[in-house]
Design an enzyme around this catalytic site. Structure first.
Site, PDB file in Angstrom:
ATOM      1  N   HIS A   1      19.667  17.010  16.541  1.00  0.00           N
ATOM      2  CA  HIS A   1      20.366  17.594  15.360  1.00  0.00           C
ATOM      3  C   HIS A   1      19.959  18.570  14.529  1.00  0.00           C
ATOM      4  O   HIS A   1      19.836  18.621  12.928  1.00  0.00           O
ATOM      5  CB  HIS A   1      20.858  16.226  14.816  1.00  0.00           C
ATOM      6  CG  HIS A   1      21.764  16.544  13.916  1.00  0.00           C
ATOM      7  ND1 HIS A   1      22.623  15.285  13.360  1.00  0.00           N
ATOM      8  CD2 HIS A   1      22.802  17.258  13.774  1.00  0.00           C
ATOM      9  CE1 HIS A   1      24.026  16.383  12.852  1.00  0.00           C
ATOM     10  NE2 HIS A   1      23.356  16.991  12.541  1.00  0.00           N
TER      11      HIS A   1
ATOM     12  N   HIS B   1      21.878  22.614  12.820  1.00  0.00           N
ATOM     13  CA  HIS B   1      22.371  23.492  12.919  1.00  0.00           C
ATOM     14  C   HIS B   1      22.373  25.751  12.317  1.00  0.00           C
ATOM     15  O   HIS B   1      21.176  25.597  11.663  1.00  0.00           O
ATOM     16  CB  HIS B   1      23.330  23.417  11.707  1.00  0.00           C
ATOM     17  CG  HIS B   1      24.122  22.235  11.663  1.00  0.00           C
ATOM     18  ND1 HIS B   1      25.302  21.800  11.922  1.00  0.00           N
ATOM     19  CD2 HIS B   1      23.455  20.969  10.949  1.00  0.00           C
ATOM     20  CE1 HIS B   1      25.923  20.725  11.946  1.00  0.00           C
ATOM     21  NE2 HIS B   1      24.540  20.126  11.638  1.00  0.00           N
TER      22      HIS B   1
ATOM     23  N   ASN C   1      29.792  24.151  15.370  1.00  0.00           N
ATOM     24  CA  ASN C   1      30.144  24.271  13.565  1.00  0.00           C
ATOM     25  C   ASN C   1      29.971  25.566  13.973  1.00  0.00           C
ATOM     26  O   ASN C   1      29.584  25.901  12.797  1.00  0.00           O
ATOM     27  CB  ASN C   1      30.230  23.116  13.253  1.00  0.00           C
ATOM     28  CG  ASN C   1      29.464  22.936  12.622  1.00  0.00           C
ATOM     29  OD1 ASN C   1      27.692  22.704  12.755  1.00  0.00           O
ATOM     30  ND2 ASN C   1      29.029  21.985  11.035  1.00  0.00           N
TER      31      ASN C   1
ATOM     32  N   ASP D   1      19.437  17.419  11.118  1.00  0.00           N
ATOM     33  CA  ASP D   1      20.414  17.838  10.294  1.00  0.00           C
ATOM     34  C   ASP D   1      19.697  18.932   9.848  1.00  0.00           C
ATOM     35  O   ASP D   1      20.084  19.072   8.380  1.00  0.00           O
ATOM     36  CB  ASP D   1      21.146  16.835   9.467  1.00  0.00           C
ATOM     37  CG  ASP D   1      22.540  16.902   9.359  1.00  0.00           C
ATOM     38  OD1 ASP D   1      23.319  17.710  10.188  1.00  0.00           O
ATOM     39  OD2 ASP D   1      23.192  16.228   9.020  1.00  0.00           O
TER      40      ASP D   1
HETATM   41 ZN   LIG Z   1      24.758  17.758  11.494  1.00  0.00          ZN
END
Ligand SMILES: [Zn+2]
Length: 424
Positions: free
Chosen positions: A59, A61, A93, A304
């Site tokens: 996880h 980005h 995203n 994250d």
């Molecule tokens: Zn995330």
């Protein structure tokens, strides 16, 4: 090449002993008794160090394409390598979102050229993550997406979620959900509670996560979809996941270090580096997350990793974007706060960052193991080194960490990717 004399911990084979790791042609040949390998191998002395399968973070980005001023695949995978990671899975995203096969291929190609770690893209559930039209998930999978996620844009309508799960079940793709009832968190910027009230900030109640988790678990039971709960932050979620597993529902879950290490009081002083979604909660939630890790309810430790530029975070608390860095601090926080106090055995902590995430997302090429024949992705650590986290000394392009100034133990020495030592 041989990594000689280290403490080798490979949870996939129940190994924890002093040994040499022999590598040839990019693959692991075997774990041998010290000094018993071929004498002509290039030797890297790792005596006194910990040797594990390369860490895996399912996880992160990476912000490319579209937000390269925050991070890109090159800097993000350098941050990964600096944190002991050899493999990361990146969230959709981006701009454009990872909602077509061509974006998946672009990320895989770029990572192959400039990556200091392997990258597995995660495909979006809906076009442009708008929550309406489903993506062509079969094409995303064929191009190399290893899972589907609605992270950052949680699906609000149960009918859409049900259809997404039907497709994921049919295509044997795990669905990774950000669990949030947005009507309950509207305008919220941190956990609902005393600190938010004192600060005059609108709160995001814990029940907003619990309700979405409960709905998604019920839909997983209905559809047979493998549901993976992203960044678990509440005691309620841990409890729901524990019960769902006992009921035999195909659901797994993950936690980030900040959700056991910090409470919402870290937001005091309008510290935007402590603003993320789901938000920092209460001590009770931190303890529940730790208990979930200890008893196996929570399968994986992830970060994250969500870089944002300084100028984006240096605004008033309400206006700042959600998200913090994670890759370069995850292992030392885990070692210092979970392993040393006895919350997790070292091998269990390593398992939650290697073997288990590899299994949860069915990662290829012998990910997360040092078995003979597996790709030689390895991490080497100095467990006894104490150091202070410094936001100015990171490989990431961004600096948004709430752990700046914290003393930790356990430092990454280097990683090996496909048999080659990564030099940062
Ligand atoms: Zn995330």
């Amino acid at each position: 090449m041989v990594l000689s004399g280290g403490r080798v911990v490979d949870p996939s084979q129940d190994i924890d002993r002093t040994a040499d790791v022999l590598i040839q042609d990019g693959a692991v040949v075997g774990i041998l008794d010290p000094g018993s390998g071929p004498s002509d191998a290039e030797e890297i002395d790792v005596r006194g160090k910990l040797v594990t399968p390369g860490l895996i973070d399912i996880h992160v980005h990476l912000r490319e394409p579209g937000f390269e001023y925050k991070e890109d695949i090159e800097s993000g995978t350098r941050a990964a390598a600096a944190g002991g990671f050899t493999r990361v899975c990146c969230m959709p995203n981006t701009r454009p979102a990872i909602d077509t096969a061509s974006v998946v291929r672009h990320i895989l190609e770029t990572a192959g050229q400039v990556g200091s770690a392997r990258v597995h893209p995660i495909g979006a559930a809906t076009v442009d993550m708008q929550g309406d039209q489903l993506t062509e998930m079969a094409e995303l999978k064929a191009a190399g997406a290893i899972a589907i996620s609605d992270d950052a844009f949680p699906l609000q309508h149960a009918d859409t979620m049900r259809r997404v799960m039907d497709y994921c079940a049919m295509l044997d793709l795990p669905l990774m959900t950000h669990n949030e009832d947005k009507r309950l968190t509207e305008k919220g910027a941190m956990n609902e509670g005393y600190t938010a009230t004192v600060m005059g900030i609108a709160g995001m109640p814990r029940i907003a996560e619990d309700i979405a988790v409960a709905r998604n678990i019920l839909l997983a039971r209905l559809t047979g979809c493998h549901l993976h709960l992203l960044h678990i932050s509440t005691a309620g979620t841990v409890d729901l996941l524990r019960r769902a597993k006992a009921d035999g529902i195909p659901v797994t879950g993950e936690a980030c270090p900040h959700h056991w290490a910090l409470t919402d009081s870290a937001c005091e002083g309008y510290n935007t580096d402590a603003k993320m979604n789901p938000p920092l909660r209460t001590q009770e939630d931190c303890e529940a997350v730790k208990a979930g890790l200890t008893d196996g309810t929570i399968d994986c430790i992830v970060t994250d990793h969500a870089p944002h530029a300084d100028y984006e975070k240096e605004v008033e608390f309400d206006a700042a974007p959600f998200g913090i860095l994670g890759l370069e601090t995850s292992f030392p926080l885990t070692y210092t706060q979970l392993v040393l106090p006895g919350v997790l055995a070292l091998s269990d902590a390593i398992a939650k960052m290697t073997t288990v995430p590899a299994r949860v997302l069915n990662l290829p090429d012998g990910a997360g193991t040092l078995r003979p024949g597996a790709v030689a992705d390895i991490a080497v650590f100095e467990l006894d080194t104490e150091w202070t986290i410094d936001r100015a000394k990171v490989q990431s392009k961004s600096h948004n960490t709430p752990f700046h100034g914290m003393k930790v133990r356990g430092k990454v020495a280097f990683t090996v990717l496909g048999g080659k030592r990564i030099v940062l």
